[in-house]
Design a protein around this motif. Structure first.
Motif, mmCIF file in Angstrom:
data_model
loop_
_atom_site.group_PDB
_atom_site.id
_atom_site.type_symbol
_atom_site.label_atom_id
_atom_site.label_comp_id
_atom_site.label_asym_id
_atom_site.label_seq_id
_atom_site.Cartn_x
_atom_site.Cartn_y
_atom_site.Cartn_z
ATOM 1 N N SER A 1 87.754 38.981 13.634
ATOM 2 C CA SER A 1 87.117 37.789 14.206
ATOM 3 C C SER A 1 88.159 36.909 14.877
ATOM 4 O O SER A 1 89.035 36.351 14.210
ATOM 5 N N ARG A 2 88.061 36.770 16.177
ATOM 6 C CA ARG A 2 88.979 35.880 16.897
ATOM 7 C C ARG A 2 88.761 34.443 16.458
ATOM 8 O O ARG A 2 89.713 33.697 16.232
ATOM 9 N N GLU A 3 87.496 34.037 16.364
ATOM 10 C CA GLU A 3 87.172 32.654 16.027
ATOM 11 C C GLU A 3 87.742 32.265 14.660
ATOM 12 O O GLU A 3 88.390 31.220 14.514
ATOM 13 N N ARG A 4 87.506 33.101 13.631
ATOM 14 C CA ARG A 4 87.985 32.768 12.285
ATOM 15 C C ARG A 4 89.510 32.782 12.221
ATOM 16 O O ARG A 4 90.118 32.002 11.484
ATOM 17 N N THR A 5 90.125 33.635 13.007
ATOM 18 C CA THR A 5 91.591 33.686 13.024
ATOM 19 C C THR A 5 92.166 32.422 13.633
ATOM 20 O O THR A 5 93.165 31.868 13.153
ATOM 21 N N LEU A 6 91.556 31.925 14.705
ATOM 22 C CA LEU A 6 92.020 30.689 15.338
ATOM 23 C C LEU A 6 91.821 29.494 14.406
ATOM 24 O O LEU A 6 92.669 28.597 14.345
ATOM 25 N N VAL A 7 90.711 29.493 13.674
ATOM 26 C CA VAL A 7 90.462 28.422 12.698
ATOM 27 C C VAL A 7 91.561 28.437 11.640
ATOM 28 O O VAL A 7 92.107 27.385 11.271
ATOM 29 N N ALA A 8 91.898 29.638 11.150
ATOM 30 C CA ALA A 8 92.947 29.771 10.131
ATOM 31 C C ALA A 8 94.301 29.322 10.671
ATOM 32 O O ALA A 8 95.079 28.665 9.981
ATOM 33 N N ALA A 9 94.586 29.661 11.918
ATOM 34 C CA ALA A 9 95.862 29.288 12.537
ATOM 35 C C ALA A 9 95.997 27.774 12.617
ATOM 36 O O ALA A 9 97.062 27.215 12.300
ATOM 37 N N ARG A 10 94.931 27.107 13.016
ATOM 38 C CA ARG A 10 94.971 25.641 13.138
ATOM 39 C C ARG A 10 95.014 24.974 11.764
ATOM 40 O O ARG A 10 95.694 23.969 11.575
ATOM 41 N N ALA A 11 94.292 25.564 10.810
ATOM 42 C CA ALA A 11 94.219 24.965 9.471
ATOM 43 C C ALA A 11 95.537 25.092 8.705
ATOM 44 O O ALA A 11 95.924 24.185 7.971
ATOM 45 N N THR A 12 96.238 26.191 8.880
ATOM 46 C CA THR A 12 97.464 26.424 8.114
ATOM 47 C C THR A 12 98.703 25.852 8.782
ATOM 48 O O THR A 12 99.652 25.450 8.108
ATOM 49 N N GLY A 13 98.707 25.819 10.118
ATOM 50 C CA GLY A 13 99.878 25.309 10.829
ATOM 51 C C GLY A 13 101.100 26.203 10.733
ATOM 52 O O GLY A 13 102.226 25.770 11.002
ATOM 53 N N ILE A 14 100.899 27.463 10.362
ATOM 54 C CA ILE A 14 102.019 28.399 10.246
ATOM 55 C C ILE A 14 102.562 28.744 11.636
ATOM 56 O O ILE A 14 101.797 29.021 12.562
ATOM 57 N N LYS A 15 103.879 28.730 11.777
ATOM 58 C CA LYS A 15 104.488 29.171 13.032
ATOM 59 C C LYS A 15 104.481 30.686 13.017
ATOM 60 O O LYS A 15 105.017 31.319 12.101
ATOM 61 N N LEU A 16 103.880 31.286 14.032
ATOM 62 C CA LEU A 16 103.646 32.730 14.034
ATOM 63 C C LEU A 16 104.250 33.409 15.254
ATOM 64 O O LEU A 16 103.920 33.070 16.388
ATOM 65 N N ASP A 17 105.139 34.367 15.006
ATOM 66 C CA ASP A 17 105.647 35.226 16.069
ATOM 67 C C ASP A 17 104.924 36.560 15.947
ATOM 68 O O ASP A 17 104.869 37.154 14.863
ATOM 69 N N ILE A 18 104.378 37.037 17.058
ATOM 70 C CA ILE A 18 103.563 38.254 17.029
ATOM 71 C C ILE A 18 104.258 39.384 17.778
ATOM 72 O O ILE A 18 104.742 39.210 18.893
ATOM 73 N N VAL A 19 104.286 40.548 17.134
ATOM 74 C CA VAL A 19 104.856 41.751 17.736
ATOM 75 C C VAL A 19 103.728 42.767 17.886
ATOM 76 O O VAL A 19 103.184 43.259 16.892
ATOM 77 N N TYR A 20 103.364 43.066 19.122
ATOM 78 C CA TYR A 20 102.273 44.014 19.399
ATOM 79 C C TYR A 20 102.843 45.415 19.566
ATOM 80 O O TYR A 20 103.734 45.648 20.397
ATOM 81 N N PHE B 1 94.240 37.834 23.585
ATOM 82 C CA PHE B 1 94.017 36.964 22.433
ATOM 83 C C PHE B 1 95.299 36.752 21.627
ATOM 84 O O PHE B 1 95.526 35.655 21.089
ATOM 85 N N LEU B 2 96.141 37.766 21.521
ATOM 86 C CA LEU B 2 97.365 37.644 20.723
ATOM 87 C C LEU B 2 98.301 36.587 21.315
ATOM 88 O O LEU B 2 98.950 35.841 20.584
ATOM 89 N N GLN B 3 98.364 36.520 22.641
ATOM 90 C CA GLN B 3 99.186 35.490 23.279
ATOM 91 C C GLN B 3 98.586 34.108 23.012
ATOM 92 O O GLN B 3 99.310 33.136 22.753
ATOM 93 N N GLU B 4 97.265 34.025 23.059
ATOM 94 C CA GLU B 4 96.588 32.755 22.769
ATOM 95 C C GLU B 4 96.900 32.308 21.343
ATOM 96 O O GLU B 4 97.195 31.126 21.099
ATOM 97 N N LEU B 5 96.848 33.240 20.414
ATOM 98 C CA LEU B 5 97.132 32.929 19.016
ATOM 99 C C LEU B 5 98.571 32.456 18.839
ATOM 100 O O LEU B 5 98.836 31.474 18.145
ATOM 101 N N ALA B 6 99.503 33.157 19.468
ATOM 102 C CA ALA B 6 100.920 32.778 19.366
ATOM 103 C C ALA B 6 101.153 31.382 19.951
ATOM 104 O O ALA B 6 101.917 30.582 19.399
ATOM 105 N N ASP B 7 100.490 31.074 21.060
ATOM 106 C CA ASP B 7 100.638 29.758 21.688
ATOM 107 C C ASP B 7 100.159 28.652 20.752
ATOM 108 O O ASP B 7 100.812 27.609 20.614
ATOM 109 N N ILE B 8 99.021 28.880 20.108
ATOM 110 C CA ILE B 8 98.470 27.894 19.177
ATOM 111 C C ILE B 8 99.398 27.693 17.987
ATOM 112 O O ILE B 8 99.560 26.584 17.471
#
Length: 200
Positions: A126-145, A154-161
């Motif tokens: 779920s993209r939506e639930r993942t974005l909610v979790a990202a905003r709620a936790t505030g964890i700095k996330l580096d993504i390796v695809y 979507f992965l770039q969007e998540l990393a930006d957030i």
């Protein structure tokens, strides 16, 4: 003593220790000698069903991921598919289920972690639930695809957030990928939260 088993005494009886377990212990010991992750950092590892897909070199993605982890320092790691679990040493499970990325973020946050490197071969359930979790936790996330083809936007969007980076890497180049992950983990801040951790 055979080449496949090591005999050890335990409470007066002989117990056989499989060679596989002995080798896993040696691999973990090698990782301990390389130090640990910086600050409140962790490693999050995608172990969903698609990680069983074979790379161009004939090896499954999950096998390549294990080889990458073997080259890393120690730290807290989490594996996620339909669920999320903390793993120790080289206990990366066999691929199964979906990609419940939001659970991995919540778990890292619950453990007091503030930075994570996420290795994945695709998008979350779920993209939506993942974005909610990202905003709620505030964890700095580096993504390796590490999947095939172009990286899902979507992965770039998540990393930006999450205030982190996002890159496309070849999982079969295990030494290069391990060096990259070490660099990302080494950027963690020791003042962030409480403890050092790795997630899968």
């Amino acid at each position: 003593m055979t080449s496949k088993n090591k005999l050890a005494k335990k409470q007066g009886a002989l117990t056989q220790v499989p060679l596989k377990a002995e080798l896993s212990h040696r691999s973990f010991a090698d990782r301990v000698s390389r130090g640990s992750f910086a600050g409140a950092s962790c490693l999050l590892l995608d172990t969903s069903s698609s990680m069983s897909i074979h790379c161009s070199n004939g090896k499954a993605r999950i096998k390549m991921l294990r080889e990458v982890v073997e080259k890393l320092p120690t730290g807290r790691m989490f594996s996620f598919n339909c669920d999320v679990e903390e793993i120790f040493g080289d206990e990366i499970p066999e691929p199964c289920g979906g990609t419940n990325m939001e659970k991995a973020l919540y778990k890292a946050d619950q453990e007091g972690l503030s930075r994570a490197v996420l290795i994945t071969d695709g998008e979350p359930n779920s993209r939506e639930r993942t974005l909610v979790a990202a905003r709620a936790t505030g964890i700095k996330l580096d993504i390796v695809y590490i999947g095939d083809g172009e990286m899902p936007p979507f992965l770039q969007e998540l990393a930006d957030i999450c205030g982190g980076s996002c890159s496309v890497d070849d999982i079969s180049e295990t030494a290069l990928l391990a060096d990259k992950v070490k660099g990302l983990l080494g950027q963690g801040s020791s003042a962030s939260k409480e403890s050092q951790v790795i997630a899968l």
